[in-house]
Scaffold this motif. Structure first.
Motif, PDB file in Angstrom:
ATOM      1  N   ARG A  28       0.856  -1.190   0.000  1.00 48.84           N
ATOM      2  CA  ARG A  28       0.000   0.000   0.000  1.00 48.84           C
ATOM      3  C   ARG A  28       0.895   1.245   0.000  1.00 48.84           C
ATOM      4  O   ARG A  28       1.777   1.381   0.850  1.00 48.84           O
ATOM      5  CB  ARG A  28      -0.911   0.003   1.231  1.00 48.84           C
ATOM      6  N   TYR A  29       0.679   2.108  -0.969  1.00 52.79           N
ATOM      7  CA  TYR A  29       1.493   3.309  -1.126  1.00 52.79           C
ATOM      8  C   TYR A  29       0.695   4.544  -0.692  1.00 52.79           C
ATOM      9  O   TYR A  29      -0.479   4.681  -1.042  1.00 52.79           O
ATOM     10  CB  TYR A  29       1.899   3.493  -2.586  1.00 52.79           C
ATOM     11  N   GLU A  30       1.355   5.427   0.051  1.00 53.19           N
ATOM     12  CA  GLU A  30       0.691   6.664   0.480  1.00 53.19           C
ATOM     13  C   GLU A  30       1.503   7.915   0.181  1.00 53.19           C
ATOM     14  O   GLU A  30       0.932   8.992  -0.003  1.00 53.19           O
ATOM     15  CB  GLU A  30       0.399   6.600   1.984  1.00 53.19           C
ATOM     16  N   ASN A  31       2.827   7.788   0.125  1.00 54.12           N
ATOM     17  CA  ASN A  31       3.685   8.952  -0.121  1.00 54.12           C
ATOM     18  C   ASN A  31       4.595   8.681  -1.321  1.00 54.12           C
ATOM     19  O   ASN A  31       5.180   7.591  -1.432  1.00 54.12           O
ATOM     20  CB  ASN A  31       4.527   9.266   1.117  1.00 54.12           C
ATOM     21  N   PHE A  32       4.742   9.684  -2.177  1.00 55.94           N
ATOM     22  CA  PHE A  32       5.445   9.511  -3.438  1.00 55.94           C
ATOM     23  C   PHE A  32       6.351  10.711  -3.715  1.00 55.94           C
ATOM     24  O   PHE A  32       6.196  11.788  -3.126  1.00 55.94           O
ATOM     25  CB  PHE A  32       4.454   9.420  -4.612  1.00 55.94           C
ATOM     26  N   TYR A  33       7.263  10.507  -4.644  1.00 47.44           N
ATOM     27  CA  TYR A  33       7.873  11.625  -5.363  1.00 47.44           C
ATOM     28  C   TYR A  33       7.835  11.272  -6.842  1.00 47.44           C
ATOM     29  O   TYR A  33       7.678  10.098  -7.223  1.00 47.44           O
ATOM     30  CB  TYR A  33       9.291  11.942  -4.883  1.00 47.44           C
ATOM     31  N   PHE A  71       1.686  30.111 -26.750  1.00 45.10           N
ATOM     32  CA  PHE A  71       0.963  28.862 -26.510  1.00 45.10           C
ATOM     33  C   PHE A  71       1.987  27.732 -26.476  1.00 45.10           C
ATOM     34  O   PHE A  71       2.991  27.769 -27.201  1.00 45.10           O
ATOM     35  CB  PHE A  71      -0.069  28.607 -27.612  1.00 45.10           C
ATOM     36  N   VAL A  72       1.725  26.719 -25.636  1.00 48.78           N
ATOM     37  CA  VAL A  72       2.672  25.619 -25.491  1.00 48.78           C
ATOM     38  C   VAL A  72       1.936  24.288 -25.569  1.00 48.78           C
ATOM     39  O   VAL A  72       0.783  24.167 -25.120  1.00 48.78           O
ATOM     40  CB  VAL A  72       3.451  25.720 -24.154  1.00 48.78           C
ATOM     41  N   ALA A  73       2.579  23.282 -26.174  1.00 53.58           N
ATOM     42  CA  ALA A  73       2.067  21.915 -26.203  1.00 53.58           C
ATOM     43  C   ALA A  73       3.260  20.977 -26.141  1.00 53.58           C
ATOM     44  O   ALA A  73       4.349  21.310 -26.634  1.00 53.58           O
ATOM     45  CB  ALA A  73       1.250  21.659 -27.467  1.00 53.58           C
ATOM     46  N   GLY A  74       3.069  19.805 -25.516  1.00 57.48           N
ATOM     47  CA  GLY A  74       4.213  18.907 -25.379  1.00 57.48           C
ATOM     48  C   GLY A  74       3.838  17.502 -24.953  1.00 57.48           C
ATOM     49  O   GLY A  74       2.650  17.161 -24.819  1.00 57.48           O
ATOM     50  N   TYR A  75       4.883  16.689 -24.741  1.00 52.67           N
ATOM     51  CA  TYR A  75       4.741  15.292 -24.356  1.00 52.67           C
ATOM     52  C   TYR A  75       5.721  15.003 -23.224  1.00 52.67           C
ATOM     53  O   TYR A  75       6.806  15.601 -23.164  1.00 52.67           O
ATOM     54  CB  TYR A  75       5.038  14.381 -25.552  1.00 52.67           C
ATOM     55  N   SER A  76       5.354  14.080 -22.332  1.00 51.02           N
ATOM     56  CA  SER A  76       6.221  13.787 -21.184  1.00 51.02           C
ATOM     57  C   SER A  76       6.234  12.298 -20.866  1.00 51.02           C
ATOM     58  O   SER A  76       5.302  11.552 -21.182  1.00 51.02           O
ATOM     59  CB  SER A  76       5.763  14.577 -19.949  1.00 51.02           C
ATOM     60  N   TRP A  77       7.334  11.879 -20.209  1.00 46.13           N
ATOM     61  CA  TRP A  77       7.506  10.526 -19.695  1.00 46.13           C
ATOM     62  C   TRP A  77       7.690  10.624 -18.185  1.00 46.13           C
ATOM     63  O   TRP A  77       8.581  11.343 -17.708  1.00 46.13           O
ATOM     64  CB  TRP A  77       8.728   9.855 -20.316  1.00 46.13           C
ATOM     65  N   SER A  78       6.872   9.898 -17.414  1.00 51.24           N
ATOM     66  CA  SER A  78       6.834  10.096 -15.969  1.00 51.24           C
ATOM     67  C   SER A  78       7.228   8.853 -15.194  1.00 51.24           C
ATOM     68  O   SER A  78       7.031   7.717 -15.659  1.00 51.24           O
ATOM     69  CB  SER A  78       5.422  10.520 -15.528  1.00 51.24           C
ATOM     70  N   ARG A  79       7.772   9.119 -13.997  1.00 50.90           N
ATOM     71  CA  ARG A  79       8.050   8.070 -13.026  1.00 50.90           C
ATOM     72  C   ARG A  79       7.481   8.522 -11.686  1.00 50.90           C
ATOM     73  O   ARG A  79       7.908   9.523 -11.117  1.00 50.90           O
ATOM     74  CB  ARG A  79       9.559   7.820 -12.896  1.00 50.90           C
ATOM     75  N   LEU A  80       6.488   7.769 -11.192  1.00 53.28           N
ATOM     76  CA  LEU A  80       5.873   8.030  -9.894  1.00 53.28           C
ATOM     77  C   LEU A  80       6.405   6.971  -8.937  1.00 53.28           C
ATOM     78  O   LEU A  80       6.141   5.775  -9.108  1.00 53.28           O
ATOM     79  CB  LEU A  80       4.351   7.967 -10.001  1.00 53.28           C
ATOM     80  N   ILE A  81       7.140   7.394  -7.909  1.00 55.33           N
ATOM     81  CA  ILE A  81       7.903   6.463  -7.080  1.00 55.33           C
ATOM     82  C   ILE A  81       7.390   6.495  -5.638  1.00 55.33           C
ATOM     83  O   ILE A  81       7.507   7.523  -4.953  1.00 55.33           O
ATOM     84  CB  ILE A  81       9.405   6.818  -7.117  1.00 55.33           C
ATOM     85  N   PRO A  82       6.794   5.402  -5.173  1.00 60.73           N
ATOM     86  CA  PRO A  82       6.399   5.332  -3.757  1.00 60.73           C
ATOM     87  C   PRO A  82       7.645   5.366  -2.865  1.00 60.73           C
ATOM     88  O   PRO A  82       8.585   4.587  -3.063  1.00 60.73           O
ATOM     89  CB  PRO A  82       5.683   3.980  -3.658  1.00 60.73           C
ATOM     90  N   LYS A  83       7.653   6.241  -1.895  1.00 56.52           N
ATOM     91  CA  LYS A  83       8.834   6.406  -1.052  1.00 56.52           C
ATOM     92  C   LYS A  83       9.080   5.170  -0.200  1.00 56.52           C
ATOM     93  O   LYS A  83       8.162   4.594   0.375  1.00 56.52           O
ATOM     94  CB  LYS A  83       8.655   7.636  -0.158  1.00 56.52           C
ATOM     95  N   SER A 100       9.907   2.171  -1.049  1.00 53.05           N
ATOM     96  CA  SER A 100       9.451   0.867  -1.536  1.00 53.05           C
ATOM     97  C   SER A 100      10.400   0.240  -2.547  1.00 53.05           C
ATOM     98  O   SER A 100      10.441  -0.984  -2.677  1.00 53.05           O
ATOM     99  CB  SER A 100       8.066   1.015  -2.191  1.00 53.05           C
ATOM    100  N   GLY A 101      11.095   1.048  -3.318  1.00 52.25           N
ATOM    101  CA  GLY A 101      11.899   0.534  -4.415  1.00 52.25           C
ATOM    102  C   GLY A 101      11.082   0.249  -5.656  1.00 52.25           C
ATOM    103  O   GLY A 101      11.630  -0.206  -6.670  1.00 52.25           O
ATOM    104  N   ASP A 102       9.780   0.484  -5.610  1.00 49.35           N
ATOM    105  CA  ASP A 102       8.908   0.248  -6.757  1.00 49.35           C
ATOM    106  C   ASP A 102       8.762   1.543  -7.571  1.00 49.35           C
ATOM    107  O   ASP A 102       9.026   2.644  -7.067  1.00 49.35           O
ATOM    108  CB  ASP A 102       7.525  -0.227  -6.302  1.00 49.35           C
ATOM    109  N   THR A 103       8.278   1.396  -8.806  1.00 46.48           N
ATOM    110  CA  THR A 103       8.131   2.550  -9.685  1.00 46.48           C
ATOM    111  C   THR A 103       6.927   2.366 -10.592  1.00 46.48           C
ATOM    112  O   THR A 103       6.773   1.312 -11.227  1.00 46.48           O
ATOM    113  CB  THR A 103       9.376   2.749 -10.564  1.00 46.48           C
ATOM    114  N   LEU A 104       6.083   3.382 -10.663  1.00 43.70           N
ATOM    115  CA  LEU A 104       4.994   3.423 -11.634  1.00 43.70           C
ATOM    116  C   LEU A 104       5.464   4.253 -12.821  1.00 43.70           C
ATOM    117  O   LEU A 104       5.969   5.365 -12.641  1.00 43.70           O
ATOM    118  CB  LEU A 104       3.729   4.040 -11.038  1.00 43.70           C
ATOM    119  N   LYS A 105       5.305   3.712 -14.036  1.00 41.37           N
ATOM    120  CA  LYS A 105       5.782   4.387 -15.237  1.00 41.37           C
ATOM    121  C   LYS A 105       4.601   4.812 -16.096  1.00 41.37           C
ATOM    122  O   LYS A 105       3.629   4.062 -16.253  1.00 41.37           O
ATOM    123  CB  LYS A 105       6.689   3.456 -16.049  1.00 41.37           C
ATOM    124  N   GLY A 106       4.722   6.003 -16.656  1.00 32.04           N
ATOM    125  CA  GLY A 106       3.637   6.506 -17.479  1.00 32.04           C
ATOM    126  C   GLY A 106       4.096   7.562 -18.461  1.00 32.04           C
ATOM    127  O   GLY A 106       5.282   7.893 -18.550  1.00 32.04           O
TER     128      GLY A 106
END
Length: 255
Positions: free
Chosen positions: A145-150, A174-186, A188-194
């Protein structure tokens, strides 16, 4: 009659007329800025290039050539390399993982390929995000269970300056763009990628020839569909969608 003076006070107010040339009857030419102009005398100086000012009597003056003073523009809208940093305040909404409002720090660079078009790239870091209701992930045998992230994400974007031909000091875009994200539960060593996309608008305001104040408002949609869980990578079903509304304030240095 001519006098060199370093400081001089008169009861009459400064007229703030600007002159390029004062020609004397003896052929002497003075160039600079007229600070006092009366029917009896003129005080002219050329700071900071000449520490002295000159008091010239009207009876010795042959000709005065007044020209409107044109200061150098504080900035030019031209092609070139740029470096920028920005502080963002984010409000986030999601059906799957509700995150608290948070702050992010962006740093990047870009190139204005044309006065109307600019390309940018950089990284944004969000050091502290928290989930109001928590978020659980399981591989069938282990549940976390994850509650805190960076979070950090790489961003590429493009800007359009539709009014680049206008003589406004501030410049909208005006601005438009694309991004690659990493949401990391503190912890845990796990990573959500998006990944996701963004759109928005903003503006530049010149502080000096090279430094610009920037502000922008943007909407960004992120989808997290992959997770690195206990050292193994798998898909997230259903995907975790995050929607960011960001208000940013930053500074850029433009060559």
């Amino acid at each position: 009659m001519k006098f060199a003076v370093c400081s001089l006070q008169f009861a009459i107010p400064f007229s703030f007329l600007h002159a390029d040339q004062v020609l004397m009857k003896d052929g002497t030419l003075y160039k600079g800025k007229i600070m006092i102009d009366t029917d009896k005398a003129i005080l002219i100086g050329n700071p900071p290039f000449d520490p002295n000012s000159y008091l010239l009597e009207s009876r010795d003056i042959e000709k005065i050539i007044y020209e409107e003073y044109h200061p150098n523009p504080p900035a030019e809208r031209k092609r070139g390399l740029l470096f920028e940093t920005r502080l963002d305040g984010n409000v986030v909404s999601s059906k799957e993982l509700s995150l608290s409002p948070n702050a992010g720090l962006y740093g990047g660079f870009g190139f204005r390929v044309h006065p109307a078009v600019e390309l940018n790239g950089g990284v944004e870091w969000n050091p502290s995000l928290s989930a109001s209701d928590g978020f659980s992930v399981s591989d069938g045998s282990t549940t976390r269970r994850y509650e805190n992230f960076y979070m950090y994400r790489g961003v590429v974007s493009g800007r359009i300056y539709p009014f680049y031909k206008e003589k406004w000091k501030a410049e909208p875009y005006f601005v438009a763009g694309y991004s690659w994200s990493r949401l990391i539960p503190k912890g845990s060593g796990d990573t959500l990628k998006g990944s996701g996309w963004l759109v928005g608008f903003g503006g530049l305001y010149p502080l000096t020839t090279h430094f610009f104040l920037e502000a922008r408002l943007a909407y960004e949609s992120q989808s997290f569909d992959t997770i690195n869980f206990l050292g193994r990578e798998g898909s997230i079903q259903p995907e975790v969608g995050e929607h960011f509304v960001s208000l940013g304030l930053g500074l850029s240095y433009r060559l």
